[in-house]
Scaffold this active site. Structure first.
Site, short mmCIF file in Angstrom:
data_model
loop_
_atom_site.label_atom_id
_atom_site.label_comp_id
_atom_site.label_asym_id
_atom_site.label_seq_id
_atom_site.Cartn_x
_atom_site.Cartn_y
_atom_site.Cartn_z
CE1 TYR A 47 -2.73 2.27 5.53
CE2 TYR A 47 -0.39 2.68 5.15
CZ TYR A 47 -1.48 1.83 5.12
OH TYR A 47 -1.32 0.54 4.67
NE ARG A 88 1.35 6.96 8.86
CZ ARG A 88 2.64 6.97 9.04
NH1 ARG A 88 3.33 8.06 8.79
NH2 ARG A 88 3.28 5.90 9.47
N GLY A 122 0.85 -1.18 0.00
CA GLY A 122 0.00 0.00 0.00
C GLY A 122 0.89 1.23 0.00
NE ARG A 123 3.96 2.74 5.40
CZ ARG A 123 3.30 3.24 6.45
NH1 ARG A 123 3.25 4.53 6.65
NH2 ARG A 123 2.72 2.44 7.33
CB CYS A 149 -9.43 21.87 20.74
SG CYS A 149 -9.99 23.45 20.19
CD GLU A 150 -6.70 15.81 21.24
OE1 GLU A 150 -7.84 16.28 21.22
OE2 GLU A 150 -6.43 14.76 21.78
N1 LLP Z 1 -1.83 -6.28 3.70
C1 LLP Z 1 -2.41 -6.31 4.91
C2 LLP Z 1 -3.10 -7.53 5.34
C3 LLP Z 1 -2.35 -5.19 5.74
O1 LLP Z 1 -2.91 -5.26 6.93
C4 LLP Z 1 -1.70 -4.02 5.30
C5 LLP Z 1 -1.65 -2.84 6.14
C6 LLP Z 1 -1.12 -4.01 4.02
C7 LLP Z 1 -1.20 -5.17 3.26
C8 LLP Z 1 -0.41 -2.83 3.46
O2 LLP Z 1 0.67 -2.45 4.22
P1 LLP Z 1 1.67 -1.32 3.65
O3 LLP Z 1 2.29 -1.86 2.40
O4 LLP Z 1 0.87 -0.11 3.38
O5 LLP Z 1 2.64 -1.12 4.74
N2 LLP Z 1 -2.18 3.25 9.47
C9 LLP Z 1 -0.81 2.78 9.60
C10 LLP Z 1 -0.54 1.60 8.73
C11 LLP Z 1 -1.48 0.45 8.99
C12 LLP Z 1 -1.23 -0.69 8.06
C13 LLP Z 1 -2.34 -1.66 8.14
N3 LLP Z 1 -2.19 -2.78 7.29
C14 LLP Z 1 0.14 3.91 9.29
O6 LLP Z 1 -0.32 5.02 9.01
O7 LLP Z 1 1.35 3.75 9.36
#
Ligand code: LLP
Length: 428
Positions: free
Chosen positions: A387, A327, A289-290, A358-359
């Site tokens: 995210y 984040r 994702g990221r 307000c935090e």
């Molecule tokens: N696959 C699964 C099953 C996942 O749970 C996730 C992310 C991904 C793939 C993708 O991960 P990435 O490639 O984006 O690292 N909100 C947090 C990140 C939470 C990730 C949740 N799962 C942040 O802002 O860092």
């Protein structure tokens, strides 16, 4: 950080577009997303994974940034989408994604969500508990389908990232534990279910990882499991899913390990593991994702207040904050920024950038040096693609920002800014 960032006549350009012009045209705070960077990342996934190894598939973890346009873009490149709720499935299908390319995750999928996924023909369901298997079996019988299922496992590895985004350790709400009795119960459940097409196993060890240790350790555990279920149940694993988690650069000093650093050693281990177990090579799936969207985004803010506390620090207040980027408050995440209208100038003033909520914890960047920041200047915060929009809220009744897509000097509105009317639209 990325070559889509350039400076002309003292102003910051992103994917060929003057960001100060974007701020004037669309207002701030504003999410700006570069299509060229997204496409470049997808091209790298093709070169370093899909075209390099036969029998592979890549899905974009859409939770990182899910807009209709992003879903269309990713789908048009031949990738699937990782979805984690009925809402994400709904949006992906609205965007025209092929349901068979969707991979549905979640530790607490509701009966309605499972029904919707099966009805719509979602391509793979990553099951996380036995209750889900029972529901899938009866849904399969009801709809006359054989439902493709993988188990998410809990590999019990420690990943080197913030504990809130580490997901693979033993004490985790995600995945199934691998103790022999539990393992047997799970395997019996799927192998006995005529409406479940059990394919194999998935892990996701954590997010924003800069080393491959936990991926490799988790894969060793998964390969052991592949051998065990072959020996104990005669089950030949056909598919494995390695999750996402590949780290990106937030600060210019952050490492940039790249995709191959993670992929190559894992593919080698899989090939060897399956060959030595006498099982045909499986389909291998990744779900970043990221890594695809993180560096493709930046956020523009207008600097408002400047407050000097003599001998302590200088606060710069901006017109957004934890409502558009949670984040820093949630994970102590750090970001890099510059002043878009003074982009060629070196920093000379140490400041802390504060959001408008307000935090007290609503601090976007602690201690950054900026060139004589003044009210009215445009602050550009980098690497906000993942995210940020996805986790935005309306705390303090702050409308969520618009999303503008940029590409080789052109720009268009992709998601409009929320209005005050939107803020009360659901209230009866
Ligand atoms: N696959 C699964 C099953 C996942 O749970 C996730 C992310 C991904 C793939 C993708 O991960 P990435 O490639 O984006 O690292 N909100 C947090 C990140 C939470 C990730 C949740 N799962 C942040 O802002 O860092």
């Amino acid at each position: 950080m990325t070559n889509a960032v350039s400076i002309k006549s003292g102003r910051l350009f992103f994917d060929g577009v003057d960001t100060t012009e974007l701020a004037a045209l669309y207002g701030t705070p504003l999410y700006v997303v570069s299509e060229s960077i997204i496409k470049d990342r997808i091209a790298r996934i093709k070169n370093e994974f899909l075209n390099k190894y036969p029998g592979t598939f890549a899905v974009y973890a859409s939770k990182a940034f899910q807009t209709l346009e992003m879903c269309r873009l990713v789908a048009s490149e031949g990738m699937g989408l990782d979805v984690v709720s009925a809402g994400e499935i709904f949006a992906a299908l609205k965007a025209g994604a092929d349901p068979s390319t969707l991979v549905f995750h979640g530790n607490a999928k509701t009966p309605d969500e499972l029904r919707y996924a099966v009805q719509q023909g979602v391509g793979r369901i990553i099951a996380d508990n036995l209750n889900e298997i029972a529901q899938l079996e009866s849904l399969g019988a009801e709809f006359g389908k054989k439902i493709p299922v993988l188990y998410r496992i809990t590999p019990g590895v420690d990943s080197h990232t913030h504990r809130f985004i580490s997901t693979g350790s033993l004490d985790s709400k995600f995945g199934i534990p691998l103790n022999p009795e539990v393992r047997a119960a799970y395997m019996h459940a799927v192998l006995r279910s005529p409406h479940i097409d059990f394919r194999g196993f998935h892990f996701h060890v954590g997010s924003q990882l800069h080393d491959n240790f936990s991926h490799l350790a988790a894969l060793d555990i998964l390969l052991d499991l592949v051998r065990q279920v072959k020996a104990e149940f005669g089950f030949a694993t056909r598919e494995i899913n390695l999750g996402g988690g590949f780290g990106i650069q937030y600060l210019p000093t952050d490492p940039d390990p790249g995709l191959s650093y993670f992929i190559e050693p894992m593919m080698k281990k899989i090939e060897e593991g399956f060959t030595s177990a006498g099982i045909p090579q499986p389909t291998v799936i990744i779900e970043p994702g990221r890594w695809i969207i993180g560096e493709a985004g930046l956020t523009l803010y207008t600097i408002g207040a400047k407050k000097e506390i003599p001998g302590i620090r200088t606060y710069l207040g901006v017109d957004g904050g934890m409502t558009d980027n949670i984040r820093p408050a949630l994970y102590e995440a750090r970001y890099h920024a510059l002043i878009a209208n003074k982009a060629e100038r070196q920093g000379d003033t140490q400041v802390t950038v504060a959001g408008k909520c307000c935090e007290s914890g609503d601090i976007l960047i602690r201690d950054i040096s900026l060139p004589d920041p003044q009210p009215g200047d445009i602050l550009a915060v980098f690497s906000t693609g993942a995210y940020n929009h996805a986790m935005a809220s309306n705390y303090n009744r702050i409308p969520r920002p618009a999303v503008v897509m940029v590409k080789n000097g052109s720009h268009h509105l992709s998601v409009r800014r929320e209005t005050w009317e939107d803020l009360i639209a659901r209230e009866l």
